[in-house]
Scaffold this motif. Structure first.
Motif, PDB file in Angstrom:
ATOM      1  N   GLN A 193      40.619  53.804  49.681  1.00  0.00           N
ATOM      2  CA  GLN A 193      41.230  53.523  48.365  1.00  0.00           C
ATOM      3  C   GLN A 193      41.419  52.022  48.172  1.00  0.00           C
ATOM      4  O   GLN A 193      41.180  51.501  47.083  1.00  0.00           O
ATOM      5  N   ILE A 194      41.854  51.334  49.218  1.00  0.00           N
ATOM      6  CA  ILE A 194      42.051  49.876  49.122  1.00  0.00           C
ATOM      7  C   ILE A 194      40.703  49.190  48.897  1.00  0.00           C
ATOM      8  O   ILE A 194      40.579  48.286  48.061  1.00  0.00           O
ATOM      9  N   GLU A 231      44.713  64.223  42.688  1.00  0.00           N
ATOM     10  CA  GLU A 231      44.607  62.980  43.450  1.00  0.00           C
ATOM     11  C   GLU A 231      43.483  62.096  42.901  1.00  0.00           C
ATOM     12  O   GLU A 231      43.629  60.878  42.773  1.00  0.00           O
ATOM     13  N   LEU A 262      47.098  48.575  44.151  1.00  0.00           N
ATOM     14  CA  LEU A 262      46.020  48.564  45.158  1.00  0.00           C
ATOM     15  C   LEU A 262      46.437  49.287  46.445  1.00  0.00           C
ATOM     16  O   LEU A 262      45.649  50.044  47.021  1.00  0.00           O
ATOM     17  N   ILE A 263      47.681  49.068  46.865  1.00  0.00           N
ATOM     18  CA  ILE A 263      48.156  49.658  48.127  1.00  0.00           C
ATOM     19  C   ILE A 263      48.653  51.091  47.848  1.00  0.00           C
ATOM     20  O   ILE A 263      49.584  51.280  47.062  1.00  0.00           O
ATOM     21  N   PRO A 264      48.041  52.089  48.462  1.00  0.00           N
ATOM     22  CA  PRO A 264      48.431  53.488  48.175  1.00  0.00           C
ATOM     23  C   PRO A 264      49.929  53.747  48.363  1.00  0.00           C
ATOM     24  O   PRO A 264      50.518  54.522  47.611  1.00  0.00           O
ATOM     25  N   ARG A 320      44.704  54.716  38.292  1.00  0.00           N
ATOM     26  CA  ARG A 320      45.142  53.495  38.994  1.00  0.00           C
ATOM     27  C   ARG A 320      44.068  52.410  38.905  1.00  0.00           C
ATOM     28  O   ARG A 320      44.361  51.249  38.621  1.00  0.00           O
ATOM     29  N   LEU A 321      42.817  52.808  39.156  1.00  0.00           N
ATOM     30  CA  LEU A 321      41.724  51.826  39.145  1.00  0.00           C
ATOM     31  C   LEU A 321      41.536  51.216  37.752  1.00  0.00           C
ATOM     32  O   LEU A 321      41.316  50.010  37.617  1.00  0.00           O
ATOM     33  N   LEU A 379      38.032  50.446  47.506  1.00  0.00           N
ATOM     34  CA  LEU A 379      37.613  50.738  46.128  1.00  0.00           C
ATOM     35  C   LEU A 379      38.384  49.856  45.135  1.00  0.00           C
ATOM     36  O   LEU A 379      37.813  49.314  44.185  1.00  0.00           O
ATOM     37  N   GLY A 380      39.676  49.685  45.397  1.00  0.00           N
ATOM     38  CA  GLY A 380      40.522  48.830  44.563  1.00  0.00           C
ATOM     39  C   GLY A 380      40.051  47.390  44.580  1.00  0.00           C
ATOM     40  O   GLY A 380      40.042  46.714  43.541  1.00  0.00           O
ATOM     41  N   LEU A 381      39.651  46.922  45.745  1.00  0.00           N
ATOM     42  CA  LEU A 381      39.165  45.539  45.863  1.00  0.00           C
ATOM     43  C   LEU A 381      37.842  45.364  45.112  1.00  0.00           C
ATOM     44  O   LEU A 381      37.608  44.321  44.491  1.00  0.00           O
ATOM     45  N   ASN A 401      43.324  55.956  52.992  1.00  0.00           N
ATOM     46  CA  ASN A 401      43.993  54.791  52.410  1.00  0.00           C
ATOM     47  C   ASN A 401      43.087  53.565  52.445  1.00  0.00           C
ATOM     48  O   ASN A 401      43.039  52.794  51.489  1.00  0.00           O
ATOM     49  N   THR A 457      43.945  58.392  41.200  1.00  0.00           N
ATOM     50  CA  THR A 457      43.185  57.231  41.688  1.00  0.00           C
ATOM     51  C   THR A 457      42.384  56.596  40.549  1.00  0.00           C
ATOM     52  O   THR A 457      42.358  55.371  40.415  1.00  0.00           O
ATOM     53  N   VAL A 462      36.984  47.066  42.444  1.00  0.00           N
ATOM     54  CA  VAL A 462      37.373  47.043  41.022  1.00  0.00           C
ATOM     55  C   VAL A 462      37.958  45.668  40.664  1.00  0.00           C
ATOM     56  O   VAL A 462      37.659  45.116  39.599  1.00  0.00           O
ATOM     57  N   PHE A 500      48.822  44.595  40.024  1.00  0.00           N
ATOM     58  CA  PHE A 500      47.519  44.920  40.622  1.00  0.00           C
ATOM     59  C   PHE A 500      47.681  45.176  42.122  1.00  0.00           C
ATOM     60  O   PHE A 500      47.172  46.166  42.654  1.00  0.00           O
TER      61      PHE A 500
END
Lengths: 152, 95
Positions: free
Chosen positions: B6-7, A19, A80-82, A26-27, B9-11, B3, A23, B13, A76
């Motif tokens: 993760q969002i 996992e 971003l959305i899992p 993905r990043l 962290l994505g933002l 979740n 992640t 990045v 992107f």
């Protein structure tokens, strides 16, 4: 026979490691696409001029100059959305395959080779660029395989 | 919660990507580029027209870019101001 099974288990990744790897990949993919999409949109004239210089796609230059950064932003958002991350990885992989195909085509058939990739990536030579893309294709494939094994 | 993290962290990045991208783009906008108009003449232009033939221009570069304006309108390759970044011969600057 017994020792073989033990060896297999030793190299198996735990669920949390898988996992974490998914992640991380993905990043990295998200960073790459938003970075280049932003560069293409901010310096759009230059990007369009570069595309117009390639005979193979000059007729579609205006469409491609908007379509590519918009698809990169869409990728992107999906990454971003899992819940949509897997679809995002598939779209990322497809885009990278298309870009790699384009680079190979330009290297093989174009008379002149302009660079309009966006940001510091423009500083790469075309061979480096090809390896760069292949590395990201590899990363996306790894993430998708891990995704698959995680769901099993 | 996972979740949401993760969002978030994505933002972060995403914000970093835009930050880095605008930083490199701003550097490009602030720089001054001289275009090779003939075999050994480089001229400062904002909107160039013409074509740099990488085969004919060897070993010279098609463009030479300076982070700060050297303050001359044109120069020859041998008398170019120092500190310029030369484009690879692969590059064209206009068709």
């Amino acid at each position: 026979m017994e020792s073989r099974i033990i060896m297999k288990r030793r190299f198996a990744l735990t669920e949390s490691t898988k996992e974490w790897l998914i992640t991380a990949i993905r990043l990295v993919c998200m960073f790459l696409f938003l970075y280049t999409a932003y560069a293409k949109l901010v310096d759009h004239d230059r990007f369009l001029k570069g595309l117009s210089g390639v005979h193979l796609i000059s007729g579609l230059a205006v469409f491609i100059s908007w379509f590519v950064p918009l698809i990169e932003i869409l990728t992107f958002i999906l990454l971003l959305i899992p819940y949509t991350a897997k679809s995002g990885l598939y779209l990322f992989l497809a885009m990278m395959v298309v870009f790699t195909g384009y680079i190979s085509g330009v290297l093989l058939w174009a008379k002149t080779i302009p660079c309009h990739c966006g940001g510091v990536i423009e500083n790469l030579s075309w061979t480096q660029h090809l390896w760069f893309n292949l590395a990201f294709i590899g990363l996306a494939i790894i993430a998708l395989r891990l995704h698959k094994s995680n769901n099993q | 919660m996972k979740n949401f993290k993760q969002i978030a962290l994505g933002l972060v990045v995403g914000a970093m990507a835009i930050g880095f991208s605008s930083f490199t783009t701003a550097k490009k906008f602030a720089s001054v580029t001289y275009y090779q108009l003939s075999q050994d003449n480089y001229t400062k232009l904002t909107s160039p027209s013409g074509n740099c033939d990488p085969l004919q221009s060897k070993p010279h570069a098609c463009t030479i870019t300076y982070a700060t304006d050297p303050g001359v309108a044109s120069f020859t390759y041998s008398a170019r101001p120092s500190g310029g970044s030369e484009s690879a011969t692969k590059e064209i600057w206009e068709q």
